[in-house]
Design a protein around this motif. Structure first.
Motif, PDB file in Angstrom:
ATOM      1  N   GLU A  35       0.829  -1.207   0.000  1.00  0.00           N
ATOM      2  CA  GLU A  35       0.000   0.000   0.000  1.00  0.00           C
ATOM      3  C   GLU A  35       0.864   1.257   0.000  1.00  0.00           C
ATOM      4  O   GLU A  35       0.559   2.226  -0.691  1.00  0.00           O
ATOM      5  CB  GLU A  35      -0.960   0.022   1.194  1.00  0.00           C
ATOM      6  CG  GLU A  35      -2.054  -1.011   1.127  1.00  0.00           C
ATOM      7  CD  GLU A  35      -3.032  -0.812  -0.025  1.00  0.00           C
ATOM      8  OE1 GLU A  35      -3.051   0.267  -0.667  1.00  0.00           O
ATOM      9  OE2 GLU A  35      -3.805  -1.749  -0.284  1.00  0.00           O
ATOM     10  N   TYR A  36       1.958   1.247   0.763  1.00  0.00           N
ATOM     11  CA  TYR A  36       2.876   2.392   0.758  1.00  0.00           C
ATOM     12  C   TYR A  36       3.467   2.591  -0.635  1.00  0.00           C
ATOM     13  O   TYR A  36       3.553   3.717  -1.132  1.00  0.00           O
ATOM     14  CB  TYR A  36       4.010   2.191   1.766  1.00  0.00           C
ATOM     15  CG  TYR A  36       3.614   2.489   3.186  1.00  0.00           C
ATOM     16  CD1 TYR A  36       3.343   3.782   3.600  1.00  0.00           C
ATOM     17  CD2 TYR A  36       3.519   1.476   4.122  1.00  0.00           C
ATOM     18  CE1 TYR A  36       2.983   4.056   4.908  1.00  0.00           C
ATOM     19  CE2 TYR A  36       3.166   1.731   5.433  1.00  0.00           C
ATOM     20  CZ  TYR A  36       2.898   3.029   5.813  1.00  0.00           C
ATOM     21  OH  TYR A  36       2.539   3.304   7.105  1.00  0.00           O
ATOM     22  N   GLY A  40       2.772   5.667  -3.977  1.00  0.00           N
ATOM     23  CA  GLY A  40       3.865   6.480  -4.507  1.00  0.00           C
ATOM     24  C   GLY A  40       4.572   7.313  -3.466  1.00  0.00           C
ATOM     25  O   GLY A  40       5.101   8.379  -3.767  1.00  0.00           O
ATOM     26  N   GLY A  41       4.565   6.841  -2.244  1.00  0.00           N
ATOM     27  CA  GLY A  41       5.246   7.576  -1.184  1.00  0.00           C
ATOM     28  C   GLY A  41       4.347   8.534  -0.420  1.00  0.00           C
ATOM     29  O   GLY A  41       4.784   9.167   0.529  1.00  0.00           O
ATOM     30  N   GLU A  62       3.378  -1.832  11.849  1.00  0.00           N
ATOM     31  CA  GLU A  62       4.576  -1.382  12.563  1.00  0.00           C
ATOM     32  C   GLU A  62       5.858  -1.604  11.769  1.00  0.00           C
ATOM     33  O   GLU A  62       6.757  -0.778  11.815  1.00  0.00           O
ATOM     34  CB  GLU A  62       4.676  -2.079  13.916  1.00  0.00           C
ATOM     35  CG  GLU A  62       3.615  -1.625  14.884  1.00  0.00           C
ATOM     36  CD  GLU A  62       3.664  -2.378  16.198  1.00  0.00           C
ATOM     37  OE1 GLU A  62       4.652  -3.082  16.461  1.00  0.00           O
ATOM     38  OE2 GLU A  62       2.694  -2.266  16.959  1.00  0.00           O
ATOM     39  N   ARG A  63       5.955  -2.701  11.059  1.00  0.00           N
ATOM     40  CA  ARG A  63       7.203  -3.029  10.352  1.00  0.00           C
ATOM     41  C   ARG A  63       7.302  -2.432   8.962  1.00  0.00           C
ATOM     42  O   ARG A  63       8.380  -2.142   8.477  1.00  0.00           O
ATOM     43  CB  ARG A  63       7.367  -4.539  10.260  1.00  0.00           C
ATOM     44  CG  ARG A  63       7.608  -5.121  11.646  1.00  0.00           C
ATOM     45  CD  ARG A  63       8.188  -6.486  11.666  1.00  0.00           C
ATOM     46  NE  ARG A  63       9.433  -6.606  10.937  1.00  0.00           N
ATOM     47  CZ  ARG A  63       9.761  -7.677  10.231  1.00  0.00           C
ATOM     48  NH1 ARG A  63       8.955  -8.690  10.150  1.00  0.00           N
ATOM     49  NH2 ARG A  63      10.910  -7.740   9.608  1.00  0.00           N
ATOM     50  N   ALA A  64       6.176  -2.255   8.296  1.00  0.00           N
ATOM     51  CA  ALA A  64       6.199  -1.796   6.908  1.00  0.00           C
ATOM     52  C   ALA A  64       6.892  -0.435   6.718  1.00  0.00           C
ATOM     53  O   ALA A  64       7.698  -0.295   5.804  1.00  0.00           O
ATOM     54  CB  ALA A  64       4.797  -1.769   6.330  1.00  0.00           C
ATOM     55  N   PHE A  68       9.869   0.348   4.214  1.00  0.00           N
ATOM     56  CA  PHE A  68       9.571   1.288   3.133  1.00  0.00           C
ATOM     57  C   PHE A  68      10.613   2.398   3.039  1.00  0.00           C
ATOM     58  O   PHE A  68      10.873   2.922   1.947  1.00  0.00           O
ATOM     59  CB  PHE A  68       8.166   1.878   3.326  1.00  0.00           C
ATOM     60  CG  PHE A  68       7.772   2.830   2.236  1.00  0.00           C
ATOM     61  CD1 PHE A  68       7.657   2.403   0.926  1.00  0.00           C
ATOM     62  CD2 PHE A  68       7.520   4.159   2.521  1.00  0.00           C
ATOM     63  CE1 PHE A  68       7.304   3.281  -0.086  1.00  0.00           C
ATOM     64  CE2 PHE A  68       7.164   5.038   1.520  1.00  0.00           C
ATOM     65  CZ  PHE A  68       7.047   4.607   0.222  1.00  0.00           C
ATOM     66  N   ARG A  69      11.240   2.750   4.127  1.00  0.00           N
ATOM     67  CA  ARG A  69      12.265   3.806   4.104  1.00  0.00           C
ATOM     68  C   ARG A  69      13.388   3.530   3.115  1.00  0.00           C
ATOM     69  O   ARG A  69      14.089   4.434   2.712  1.00  0.00           O
ATOM     70  CB  ARG A  69      12.863   4.002   5.492  1.00  0.00           C
ATOM     71  CG  ARG A  69      12.001   4.832   6.388  1.00  0.00           C
ATOM     72  CD  ARG A  69      12.682   5.027   7.685  1.00  0.00           C
ATOM     73  NE  ARG A  69      12.281   3.871   8.508  1.00  0.00           N
ATOM     74  CZ  ARG A  69      12.192   3.891   9.803  1.00  0.00           C
ATOM     75  NH1 ARG A  69      12.546   4.939  10.473  1.00  0.00           N
ATOM     76  NH2 ARG A  69      11.776   2.834  10.454  1.00  0.00           N
ATOM     77  N   HIS A  70      13.542   2.276   2.725  1.00  0.00           N
ATOM     78  CA  HIS A  70      14.598   1.900   1.805  1.00  0.00           C
ATOM     79  C   HIS A  70      14.111   1.827   0.359  1.00  0.00           C
ATOM     80  O   HIS A  70      14.880   1.519  -0.551  1.00  0.00           O
ATOM     81  CB  HIS A  70      15.196   0.550   2.209  1.00  0.00           C
ATOM     82  CG  HIS A  70      15.738   0.560   3.599  1.00  0.00           C
ATOM     83  ND1 HIS A  70      16.910   1.200   3.945  1.00  0.00           N
ATOM     84  CD2 HIS A  70      15.228   0.063   4.756  1.00  0.00           C
ATOM     85  CE1 HIS A  70      17.114   1.063   5.231  1.00  0.00           C
ATOM     86  NE2 HIS A  70      16.109   0.396   5.758  1.00  0.00           N
ATOM     87  N   HIS A  71      12.842   2.116   0.129  1.00  0.00           N
ATOM     88  CA  HIS A  71      12.266   2.043  -1.213  1.00  0.00           C
ATOM     89  C   HIS A  71      12.495   3.359  -1.960  1.00  0.00           C
ATOM     90  O   HIS A  71      12.522   4.431  -1.344  1.00  0.00           O
ATOM     91  CB  HIS A  71      10.764   1.740  -1.113  1.00  0.00           C
ATOM     92  CG  HIS A  71      10.156   1.379  -2.428  1.00  0.00           C
ATOM     93  ND1 HIS A  71       9.625   2.313  -3.258  1.00  0.00           N
ATOM     94  CD2 HIS A  71      10.017   0.187  -3.044  1.00  0.00           C
ATOM     95  CE1 HIS A  71       9.157   1.721  -4.346  1.00  0.00           C
ATOM     96  NE2 HIS A  71       9.396   0.427  -4.229  1.00  0.00           N
TER      97      HIS A  71
END
Length: 76
Positions: A35-36, A40-41, A62-64, A68-71
């Motif tokens: 979903e993140y 598109g951020g 909690e983990r996503a 996602f910070r690395h996407h």
């Protein structure tokens, strides 16, 4: 290969299972991550979609964001 181990789905699809640079996610965590990415951020848009899906529990959420910070679409 590259310190990673791979698994094969019944369909024959090969995928990395564990190793450097991989984070294991359960289905709900992965659904949240998708979903993140689909948003598109846009974190607020992603959270609105996540809130509409009862399968994506708070624990899964909690983990996503941490992954996602690395996407490439992360706007942090």
């Amino acid at each position: 290969m590259n310190g990673r181990t791979y698994a094969v789905e019944p369909s024959g699809t090969v995928f990395p299972e564990a190793g450097p640079g991989l984070t294991q996610l359960n289905r709900a965590e992965y659904g949240t991550l998708k979903e993140y990415i689909a948003a598109g951020g846009d974190i607020e848009k992603a959270r609105a979609a996540i809130d509409r899906n009862p399968f994506l529990t708070e624990a899964a959420q909690e983990r996503a964001p941490e992954v996602f910070r690395h996407h490439k679409s992360y706007r942090g």
